[in-house]
Design a protein around this motif. Structure first.
Motif, PDB file in Angstrom:
ATOM      1  N   ILE A 102      20.349   1.537  -1.050  1.00 46.65           N
ATOM      2  CA  ILE A 102      19.997   0.889   0.208  1.00 46.65           C
ATOM      3  C   ILE A 102      19.764   1.964   1.252  1.00 46.65           C
ATOM      4  O   ILE A 102      20.564   2.897   1.381  1.00 46.65           O
ATOM      5  CB  ILE A 102      21.147  -0.023   0.705  1.00 46.65           C
ATOM      6  N   ASN A 103      18.684   1.875   1.950  1.00 44.03           N
ATOM      7  CA  ASN A 103      18.539   2.773   3.101  1.00 44.03           C
ATOM      8  C   ASN A 103      17.733   2.123   4.201  1.00 44.03           C
ATOM      9  O   ASN A 103      17.099   1.089   4.012  1.00 44.03           O
ATOM     10  CB  ASN A 103      18.021   4.161   2.712  1.00 44.03           C
ATOM     11  N   SER A 104      17.798   2.726   5.364  1.00 44.63           N
ATOM     12  CA  SER A 104      17.207   2.088   6.538  1.00 44.63           C
ATOM     13  C   SER A 104      16.613   3.120   7.487  1.00 44.63           C
ATOM     14  O   SER A 104      16.992   4.289   7.459  1.00 44.63           O
ATOM     15  CB  SER A 104      18.276   1.273   7.273  1.00 44.63           C
ATOM     16  N   VAL A 105      15.681   2.662   8.279  1.00 39.83           N
ATOM     17  CA  VAL A 105      15.184   3.460   9.415  1.00 39.83           C
ATOM     18  C   VAL A 105      15.310   2.594  10.662  1.00 39.83           C
ATOM     19  O   VAL A 105      15.034   1.394  10.616  1.00 39.83           O
ATOM     20  CB  VAL A 105      13.684   3.825   9.355  1.00 39.83           C
ATOM     21  N   TRP A 139       0.831  -1.212   0.000  1.00 39.92           N
ATOM     22  CA  TRP A 139       0.000   0.000   0.000  1.00 39.92           C
ATOM     23  C   TRP A 139       0.870   1.270   0.000  1.00 39.92           C
ATOM     24  O   TRP A 139       0.590   2.228  -0.738  1.00 39.92           O
ATOM     25  CB  TRP A 139      -0.908  -0.025   1.233  1.00 39.92           C
ATOM     26  N   ILE A 140       1.931   1.242   0.776  1.00 37.10           N
ATOM     27  CA  ILE A 140       2.829   2.403   0.837  1.00 37.10           C
ATOM     28  C   ILE A 140       3.640   2.551  -0.458  1.00 37.10           C
ATOM     29  O   ILE A 140       3.836   3.653  -0.969  1.00 37.10           O
ATOM     30  CB  ILE A 140       3.816   2.276   2.039  1.00 37.10           C
ATOM     31  N   MET A 141       4.080   1.420  -1.010  1.00 35.83           N
ATOM     32  CA  MET A 141       4.926   1.468  -2.214  1.00 35.83           C
ATOM     33  C   MET A 141       4.111   1.731  -3.476  1.00 35.83           C
ATOM     34  O   MET A 141       4.673   2.131  -4.496  1.00 35.83           O
ATOM     35  CB  MET A 141       5.718   0.163  -2.366  1.00 35.83           C
ATOM     36  N   ALA A 180       7.506   2.713   8.199  1.00 38.86           N
ATOM     37  CA  ALA A 180       7.856   2.606   9.621  1.00 38.86           C
ATOM     38  C   ALA A 180       6.772   3.258  10.488  1.00 38.86           C
ATOM     39  O   ALA A 180       6.343   2.679  11.493  1.00 38.86           O
ATOM     40  CB  ALA A 180       9.218   3.248   9.886  1.00 38.86           C
ATOM     41  N   ASP A 181       6.303   4.427  10.089  1.00 39.78           N
ATOM     42  CA  ASP A 181       5.241   5.117  10.846  1.00 39.78           C
ATOM     43  C   ASP A 181       3.989   4.249  10.936  1.00 39.78           C
ATOM     44  O   ASP A 181       3.362   4.152  11.988  1.00 39.78           O
ATOM     45  CB  ASP A 181       4.866   6.454  10.174  1.00 39.78           C
ATOM     46  N   LEU A 182       3.647   3.617   9.819  1.00 35.89           N
ATOM     47  CA  LEU A 182       2.436   2.798   9.762  1.00 35.89           C
ATOM     48  C   LEU A 182       2.548   1.557  10.652  1.00 35.89           C
ATOM     49  O   LEU A 182       1.631   1.242  11.420  1.00 35.89           O
ATOM     50  CB  LEU A 182       2.187   2.395   8.301  1.00 35.89           C
ATOM     51  N   ILE A 183       3.677   0.868  10.557  1.00 33.97           N
ATOM     52  CA  ILE A 183       3.873  -0.343  11.371  1.00 33.97           C
ATOM     53  C   ILE A 183       3.966   0.021  12.849  1.00 33.97           C
ATOM     54  O   ILE A 183       3.416  -0.667  13.712  1.00 33.97           O
ATOM     55  CB  ILE A 183       5.118  -1.129  10.904  1.00 33.97           C
ATOM     56  N   GLN A 184       4.621   1.125  13.123  1.00 30.64           N
ATOM     57  CA  GLN A 184       4.733   1.622  14.503  1.00 30.64           C
ATOM     58  C   GLN A 184       3.337   1.858  15.099  1.00 30.64           C
ATOM     59  O   GLN A 184       3.025   1.435  16.199  1.00 30.64           O
ATOM     60  CB  GLN A 184       5.525   2.949  14.487  1.00 30.64           C
ATOM     61  N   GLU A 216      11.646   8.424   1.768  1.00 29.47           N
ATOM     62  CA  GLU A 216      10.344   8.773   2.359  1.00 29.47           C
ATOM     63  C   GLU A 216       9.465   7.528   2.501  1.00 29.47           C
ATOM     64  O   GLU A 216       8.701   7.398   3.453  1.00 29.47           O
ATOM     65  CB  GLU A 216       9.633   9.835   1.511  1.00 29.47           C
ATOM     66  N   ALA A 217       9.584   6.601   1.556  1.00 24.81           N
ATOM     67  CA  ALA A 217       8.767   5.382   1.577  1.00 24.81           C
ATOM     68  C   ALA A 217       9.047   4.566   2.834  1.00 24.81           C
ATOM     69  O   ALA A 217       8.113   4.099   3.497  1.00 24.81           O
ATOM     70  CB  ALA A 217       9.037   4.545   0.323  1.00 24.81           C
TER      71      ALA A 217
END
Ligand code: ZN
Length: 236
Positions: free
Chosen positions: A210-213, A158-160, A174-178, A168-169
């Protein structure tokens, strides 16, 4: 809705303008990676499809493509409009997937890793595909809600499913799962190929971004972070 109103709607203001006005009135952001489903009324997505088809036809006309005689591009405007609104960018126009959260009855408090989940998106700069994988690390506590493994994939889809920017994705996800699970810690790594790098621009076929939060205990605890990263079977 009365017959007269319907006539007015048909002849007057384009549906995109009406939706935009509602968004503005509510001061709701409508960037390319924002979901606007709650501002679209029943039936309007169909009208939006007609509107995008007409505008897409305009693009083909402006590119001097003879869609009237070229059987290959005859229905391209409609196909592209459908692909944008109903498939690849549906994450802007439909409400989020319903995710049932369960209390953490087993009191799980061990690092849990979900992935790799294949993700498909497009960059908002060029509307070129962005295809890759994500891994999600969750550090639950006794109050954390538990969601089924497949639900992480639904939330990611849904986010992608919007014109995105990779950095930003992952933050949106992360915000949604949190919000849904309230864990002690959350980590997401995304590795993706950006086709705007392969098809155009530098034409580099192999580069990946590659990126991470990292959130909560993943930020504070370097060992936990290392453990998570070491358990991700990434092939560079
Ligand atoms: Zn791009």
């Amino acid at each position: 809705m009365s017959h007269t109103e319907q006539l007015d709607d048909g002849e007057g203001t384009p549906v995109s303008v009406k939706i935009r006005e509602r968004l503005k009135a509510a001061r709701h952001r409508f960037h390319s990676n924002d979901n606007i489903a709650e501002f679209i009324q029943p039936g309007e997505l169909e009208l939006l499809l007609d509107e995008v088809t007409a505008k897409m036809q305009g693009v083909l006309d402006a590119m001097v493509i003879d869609t009237a005689n070229d059987h290959n591009t005859e229905d391209t405007a409609r196909r592209v409009a459908k692909m944008y609104l109903r498939e690849v960018f549906a994450g802007r126009y439909v409400k989020g997937p319903t995710v049932t959260e369960f209390p953490n009855a087993e009191h799980l408090n061990e690092l849990m890793i979900v992935g790799p989940i294949t993700v498909r998106s497009a960059c908002s700069h060029h509307f070129c595909p962005v295809i890759g994988k994500i891994w999600i690390g969750v550090m639950p506590n006794e109050h954390t809600n538990v969601i089924g493994l497949s639900k992480y994939a639904r939330l990611a889809e849904w986010i992608m499913g919007r014109p995105q920017i990779q950095e930003e994705a992952v933050v949106q996800l992360a915000d949604l799962i949190q919000e849904k699970t309230q864990p002690d810690g959350l980590a997401i790594v995304m590795e993706a190929s950006h086709y705007c790098m392969a098809w155009r621009g530098v034409k580099d076929m192999d580069s990946k971004m590659i990126n991470s939060v990292m959130r909560g205990v993943f930020l504070k605890d370097a060992n936990l972070r290392r453990e998570f990263l070491s358990l991700i079977p990434r092939k560079a």
